[in-house]
Scaffold this motif. Sequence first.
Motif, mmCIF file in Angstrom:
data_model
loop_
_atom_site.group_PDB
_atom_site.id
_atom_site.type_symbol
_atom_site.label_atom_id
_atom_site.label_comp_id
_atom_site.label_asym_id
_atom_site.label_seq_id
_atom_site.Cartn_x
_atom_site.Cartn_y
_atom_site.Cartn_z
ATOM 1 N N ALA A 1 -7.630 -8.149 0.369
ATOM 2 C CA ALA A 1 -8.092 -6.811 -0.020
ATOM 3 C C ALA A 1 -6.928 -6.024 -0.598
ATOM 4 O O ALA A 1 -5.778 -6.214 -0.212
ATOM 5 N N TRP A 2 -7.260 -5.130 -1.518
ATOM 6 C CA TRP A 2 -6.240 -4.297 -2.160
ATOM 7 C C TRP A 2 -6.931 -3.080 -2.741
ATOM 8 O O TRP A 2 -8.164 -3.005 -2.780
ATOM 9 N N GLN A 3 -6.166 -2.126 -3.182
ATOM 10 C CA GLN A 3 -6.711 -0.936 -3.821
ATOM 11 C C GLN A 3 -6.493 -1.048 -5.319
ATOM 12 O O GLN A 3 -5.359 -1.158 -5.778
ATOM 13 N N ASP A 4 -7.595 -1.044 -6.093
ATOM 14 C CA ASP A 4 -7.447 -1.211 -7.533
ATOM 15 C C ASP A 4 -6.949 0.073 -8.188
ATOM 16 O O ASP A 4 -6.778 1.100 -7.530
ATOM 17 N N SER A 5 -6.724 0.025 -9.477
ATOM 18 C CA SER A 5 -6.117 1.161 -10.170
ATOM 19 C C SER A 5 -7.048 2.357 -10.275
ATOM 20 O O SER A 5 -6.620 3.440 -10.684
ATOM 21 N N SER A 6 -8.316 2.173 -9.890
ATOM 22 C CA SER A 6 -9.254 3.300 -9.845
ATOM 23 C C SER A 6 -9.447 3.830 -8.433
ATOM 24 O O SER A 6 -10.306 4.685 -8.193
ATOM 25 N N GLY A 7 -8.672 3.289 -7.486
ATOM 26 C CA GLY A 7 -8.724 3.785 -6.111
ATOM 27 C C GLY A 7 -9.759 3.130 -5.233
ATOM 28 O O GLY A 7 -10.010 3.597 -4.105
ATOM 29 N N ASN A 8 -10.379 2.029 -5.704
ATOM 30 C CA ASN A 8 -11.360 1.312 -4.895
ATOM 31 C C ASN A 8 -10.671 0.260 -4.032
ATOM 32 O O ASN A 8 -9.837 -0.493 -4.533
ATOM 33 N N GLU B 1 -2.363 -3.539 0.193
ATOM 34 C CA GLU B 1 -2.728 -4.949 0.117
ATOM 35 C C GLU B 1 -2.792 -5.563 1.514
ATOM 36 O O GLU B 1 -1.879 -5.385 2.328
ATOM 37 N N GLU B 2 -3.879 -6.263 1.797
ATOM 38 C CA GLU B 2 -4.051 -6.931 3.079
ATOM 39 C C GLU B 2 -4.456 -8.382 2.837
ATOM 40 O O GLU B 2 -5.447 -8.657 2.163
ATOM 41 N N ASP B 3 -3.690 -9.312 3.382
ATOM 42 C CA ASP B 3 -4.057 -10.714 3.292
ATOM 43 C C ASP B 3 -5.292 -10.982 4.138
ATOM 44 O O ASP B 3 -5.528 -10.324 5.160
ATOM 45 N N PHE B 4 -6.092 -11.942 3.711
ATOM 46 C CA PHE B 4 -7.273 -12.352 4.461
ATOM 47 C C PHE B 4 -6.818 -13.211 5.633
ATOM 48 O O PHE B 4 -6.255 -14.290 5.441
#
Length: 444
Positions: free
Chosen positions: A93-100, A352-355
């Motif tokens: 999981a991560w935060q994309d450049s639009s904040g999602n 960023e979070e590793d699965f």
Amino acid sequence: MLLYGGSAAQAQTSRTSWVVTQIYDYNHPFAATDSTDLATKMATMAGDAFSFYRGTAHIFYQDMRTLPASKYTTTQTGLTWIGGDAHIGNFGAWQDSSGNNVFSVDDFDEGYLGQYVWDLRRLATSMVLVGRANNIADSDITTAINTMVAAYVKEMNTFMGSSDELSFQLKNGNTSGVVQDTIGDSKGDSRSSLLNKYTQVTNGARSFQNIANTLVAVNSTTYNNIANSMSSYISSIASSKQYSSSYYKVKDIHQKLGSGVGSLGKLRYYVLIEGPSTSTSDDVILEIKQETSSAVSEASSNGATLLSADDGNDAARVAMTNKAQTLNADVLVGYATINGMNFYFHEKSPFEEDFDYTQLTSAGKLNTAASYLGQALASAHAISDQDYNSAIVQYSIDKQVTNAVTSTSGLESEISTFAFSYAAQVNLDWQSFVGAYQSGTSLY
């Protein structure tokens, strides 16, 4: 699965020698520049079969050259932009450049053009290795693999003839289980936590901490080489996505040790830059990684199309794969050549979070996650076709794959059968490696 002819004993003797040679030949070129991480890599790979599998994508693709092809492929599906190393540890999981905050593939080092089933095979084999390590029954692992493949095929069919892939994302609201938890962990992260982990503020100036075996200072030559590469790196970013030059001002540089498995031995650095303001609270960490040729090139010549678009620069290939396979990609993705080596740049994201696949401790948890893994893989393949750059991939890959899969249950059976057979080979190869490692054989 015997990958060599002759008796089983003869085959394994030949295979053992071949595996040890492959590991030495792949890793030896990095011995002069990063022997510390190579020692860590060998110790990690000796620990368990999945770690060995993570560190030997090059062996996997050597085998793809000789193992039977899938019944569900065509010439066109061989031009899928695959991740190349789609094991269960390369999602997160991560935060994309639009904040999602989203869940997706998150490793692009081996990105190349090849058969979509190679990503399915590699992912499914990892599910066998991880599932068994988590004490899940083979019958339940088979169910999870079938779920993953079915989800992949269904998503590709949904994308076919539409533009849904250009908006599809796995988020908190359409996931559950460990995947949803991973997204939640990403949402709970903060920039201050990341900066506190790796940096310190002294007399109003932020710099990296020295952390034994993790983050170490570099000599002045290396520091200057990296700092001087920043202008080249910035120019690799589309002008519409570049920040002001002050954003990229270098504040400190350290070498990062011990990250990953497959990439251990390749140089990795953290670069602390100014960020959007002169405040120390919004400083940004860039991660830069040395890149070499994709392991997929062992089995596919189709990547020549991709490589011709970036003058054969493997860091550019990796940066392009990141931008092709993710929606709202990190705007700091880029590349530069430093001291004759190609380096891929991206933000060391605070979100960023590793699965954590060790949390898949029951058949239900694995099966739930499997559906999202299949969807995430389908998304990466579908958005990196002609939707991204028709000069690289000329087809609608979601359409080509959907047409090639004439039987979903047939593909499920083929992939699960392959996964268990290849996992058995991985275990034999791992045992061969452990024997060589324990006897002191030179492995790099």
